[in-house]
Design a protein around this motif. Sequence first.
Motif, PDB file in Angstrom:
ATOM      1  N   ALA A  60      46.761  30.523  32.165  1.00 41.81           N
ATOM      2  CA  ALA A  60      48.218  30.746  32.481  1.00 41.81           C
ATOM      3  C   ALA A  60      49.004  29.301  32.849  1.00 41.81           C
ATOM      4  CB  ALA A  60      48.561  31.575  33.774  1.00 41.81           C
ATOM      5  N   GLU A  61      48.060  28.625  33.285  1.00 42.93           N
ATOM      6  CA  GLU A  61      48.641  27.172  33.688  1.00 42.93           C
ATOM      7  C   GLU A  61      48.718  26.377  32.278  1.00 42.93           C
ATOM      8  OE1 GLU A  61      47.135  22.893  35.946  1.00 42.93           O
ATOM      9  OE2 GLU A  61      46.653  24.837  36.973  1.00 42.93           O
ATOM     10  N   ALA A  62      47.581  26.394  31.438  1.00 44.44           N
ATOM     11  CA  ALA A  62      47.835  26.015  30.139  1.00 44.44           C
ATOM     12  C   ALA A  62      48.984  26.668  29.317  1.00 44.44           C
ATOM     13  CB  ALA A  62      46.177  26.220  29.536  1.00 44.44           C
ATOM     14  N   GLU A  63      49.231  27.861  29.369  1.00 44.90           N
ATOM     15  CA  GLU A  63      50.293  28.360  28.690  1.00 44.90           C
ATOM     16  C   GLU A  63      51.525  27.791  29.351  1.00 44.90           C
ATOM     17  OE1 GLU A  63      49.198  32.689  29.452  1.00 44.90           O
ATOM     18  OE2 GLU A  63      48.251  32.581  27.254  1.00 44.90           O
ATOM     19  N   GLU A  64      51.791  27.408  30.556  1.00 39.88           N
ATOM     20  CA  GLU A  64      52.793  26.908  31.033  1.00 39.88           C
ATOM     21  C   GLU A  64      53.068  25.509  30.466  1.00 39.88           C
ATOM     22  OE1 GLU A  64      56.458  26.395  32.865  1.00 39.88           O
ATOM     23  OE2 GLU A  64      55.384  28.351  32.749  1.00 39.88           O
ATOM     24  N   GLN A  65      51.845  24.999  30.624  1.00 41.69           N
ATOM     25  CA  GLN A  65      52.158  23.501  29.785  1.00 41.69           C
ATOM     26  C   GLN A  65      52.397  23.349  28.564  1.00 41.69           C
ATOM     27  OE1 GLN A  65      48.107  21.843  30.853  1.00 41.69           O
ATOM     28  NE2 GLN A  65      48.454  21.408  32.886  1.00 41.69           N
ATOM     29  N   LEU A  66      52.098  24.471  27.711  1.00 42.59           N
ATOM     30  CA  LEU A  66      52.624  24.524  26.579  1.00 42.59           C
ATOM     31  C   LEU A  66      54.076  24.749  26.297  1.00 42.59           C
ATOM     32  CD1 LEU A  66      51.808  24.926  23.367  1.00 42.59           C
ATOM     33  CD2 LEU A  66      51.024  27.263  23.722  1.00 42.59           C
ATOM     34  N   LYS A  67      54.440  25.572  27.239  1.00 45.56           N
ATOM     35  CA  LYS A  67      55.792  25.891  26.940  1.00 45.56           C
ATOM     36  C   LYS A  67      56.789  24.680  27.314  1.00 45.56           C
ATOM     37  CE  LYS A  67      55.838  30.557  28.774  1.00 45.56           C
ATOM     38  NZ  LYS A  67      56.156  31.537  29.869  1.00 45.56           N
ATOM     39  N   GLN A  68      56.196  23.883  28.518  1.00 44.67           N
ATOM     40  CA  GLN A  68      56.736  22.379  28.775  1.00 44.67           C
ATOM     41  C   GLN A  68      56.703  21.474  27.557  1.00 44.67           C
ATOM     42  OE1 GLN A  68      54.880  21.183  32.313  1.00 44.67           O
ATOM     43  NE2 GLN A  68      55.741  22.945  33.505  1.00 44.67           N
ATOM     44  N   ALA A  69      55.560  21.327  26.880  1.00 44.10           N
ATOM     45  CA  ALA A  69      55.494  20.626  25.725  1.00 44.10           C
ATOM     46  C   ALA A  69      56.398  20.754  24.665  1.00 44.10           C
ATOM     47  CB  ALA A  69      54.038  20.907  25.222  1.00 44.10           C
ATOM     48  N   ASN A  70      56.475  22.159  24.055  1.00 44.56           N
ATOM     49  CA  ASN A  70      57.450  22.516  23.270  1.00 44.56           C
ATOM     50  C   ASN A  70      58.571  22.339  23.396  1.00 44.56           C
ATOM     51  OD1 ASN A  70      55.911  24.151  21.093  1.00 44.56           O
ATOM     52  ND2 ASN A  70      55.527  25.529  22.627  1.00 44.56           N
ATOM     53  N   ASN A  71      59.275  21.978  24.970  1.00 43.08           N
ATOM     54  CA  ASN A  71      60.643  21.559  25.123  1.00 43.08           C
ATOM     55  C   ASN A  71      60.541  20.144  25.471  1.00 43.08           C
ATOM     56  OD1 ASN A  71      61.349  24.348  25.437  1.00 43.08           O
ATOM     57  ND2 ASN A  71      60.683  24.354  27.363  1.00 43.08           N
ATOM     58  N   LEU A  72      59.613  19.122  25.229  1.00 44.19           N
ATOM     59  CA  LEU A  72      59.689  17.755  25.332  1.00 44.19           C
ATOM     60  C   LEU A  72      60.560  17.137  24.376  1.00 44.19           C
ATOM     61  CD1 LEU A  72      55.763  16.660  25.434  1.00 44.19           C
ATOM     62  CD2 LEU A  72      57.729  16.435  27.153  1.00 44.19           C
ATOM     63  N   GLN A  73      61.368  16.499  24.785  1.00 38.78           N
ATOM     64  CA  GLN A  73      62.667  15.725  24.041  1.00 38.78           C
ATOM     65  C   GLN A  73      62.271  14.441  23.411  1.00 38.78           C
ATOM     66  OE1 GLN A  73      65.637  17.268  23.507  1.00 38.78           O
ATOM     67  NE2 GLN A  73      64.809  18.993  24.899  1.00 38.78           N
ATOM     68  N   LEU A  74      62.415  14.232  22.198  1.00 34.83           N
ATOM     69  CA  LEU A  74      61.912  13.195  21.577  1.00 34.83           C
ATOM     70  C   LEU A  74      62.707  12.095  22.167  1.00 34.83           C
ATOM     71  CD1 LEU A  74      62.003  13.996  17.805  1.00 34.83           C
ATOM     72  CD2 LEU A  74      59.979  14.326  19.407  1.00 34.83           C
ATOM     73  N   GLY A  75      61.778  10.797  22.511  1.00 37.35           N
ATOM     74  CA  GLY A  75      62.352   9.605  23.228  1.00 37.35           C
ATOM     75  C   GLY A  75      62.179   9.712  24.743  1.00 37.35           C
ATOM     76  N   ALA A  76      61.951  10.840  25.082  1.00 47.47           N
ATOM     77  CA  ALA A  76      61.531  10.824  26.825  1.00 47.47           C
ATOM     78  C   ALA A  76      60.413  10.385  26.996  1.00 47.47           C
ATOM     79  CB  ALA A  76      61.463  12.397  27.088  1.00 47.47           C
ATOM     80  N   GLU A  77      60.288   9.964  28.189  1.00 46.06           N
ATOM     81  CA  GLU A  77      58.957   9.187  28.762  1.00 46.06           C
ATOM     82  C   GLU A  77      58.117  10.052  29.464  1.00 46.06           C
ATOM     83  OE1 GLU A  77      59.848   5.369  30.476  1.00 46.06           O
ATOM     84  OE2 GLU A  77      60.900   4.652  28.863  1.00 46.06           O
ATOM     85  N   ILE A  78      56.829  10.202  29.255  1.00 50.13           N
ATOM     86  CA  ILE A  78      56.127  11.104  30.272  1.00 50.13           C
ATOM     87  C   ILE A  78      54.716  10.362  30.493  1.00 50.13           C
ATOM     88  CG2 ILE A  78      57.024  13.088  28.910  1.00 50.13           C
ATOM     89  CD1 ILE A  78      54.384  13.104  27.109  1.00 50.13           C
ATOM     90  N   GLY A  79      54.235  10.898  31.670  1.00 54.24           N
ATOM     91  CA  GLY A  79      52.797  10.365  32.044  1.00 54.24           C
ATOM     92  C   GLY A  79      52.006  10.732  31.111  1.00 54.24           C
ATOM     93  N   TYR A  80      51.067   9.878  30.398  1.00 60.02           N
ATOM     94  CA  TYR A  80      50.209  10.314  29.272  1.00 60.02           C
ATOM     95  C   TYR A  80      49.021   9.442  29.393  1.00 60.02           C
ATOM     96  CZ  TYR A  80      48.503  11.864  25.035  1.00 60.02           C
ATOM     97  OH  TYR A  80      47.819  12.500  24.022  1.00 60.02           O
TER      98      TYR A  80
END
Length: 136
Positions: free
Chosen positions: A80-100
């Motif tokens: 379920a946590e991985a599925e939530e991360q997938l939802k967040q990944a689908n909503n990532l905005q191009l140009g945003a900065e993320i910890g990676y």
Amino acid sequence: MADSMWIRVPVAIKAKVTEDLKLKIIGDLQNTIKQMEADLNQFDFQAKQVMNQAANDLSAAPRLREQIEVERKKRTDAKAEAEEQLKQANNLQLGAEIGYGTPMERMVEVKIGDNLQALMGAEILTEDGKIIAFRM
């Protein structure tokens, strides 16, 4: 008494979201979820076998059932946590900065009077795997 000292301080790694990075993150999460589903199915199959074998031992069956449920919950929560991360990944905005990536460390010389908080906020910014900025 020394006037300075060398210390290790953390350096955060950030990535600028590009189409390629977003697709990689989404693909990695989709693969992780598929693997978790396969593992969960295998776990359920093995749990049924174990429960069938323990059906004759009335003292062990309840304890075993509880252990299986605890383990199954851990696995379903992780999925379920991985599925939530997938939802967040689908909503990532191009140009945003993320910890990676894995945070790193650097050695810095500190002197009496230095602002330690300023030294602790260092970042490396990447874009498609290439370093594009250092922030201190």
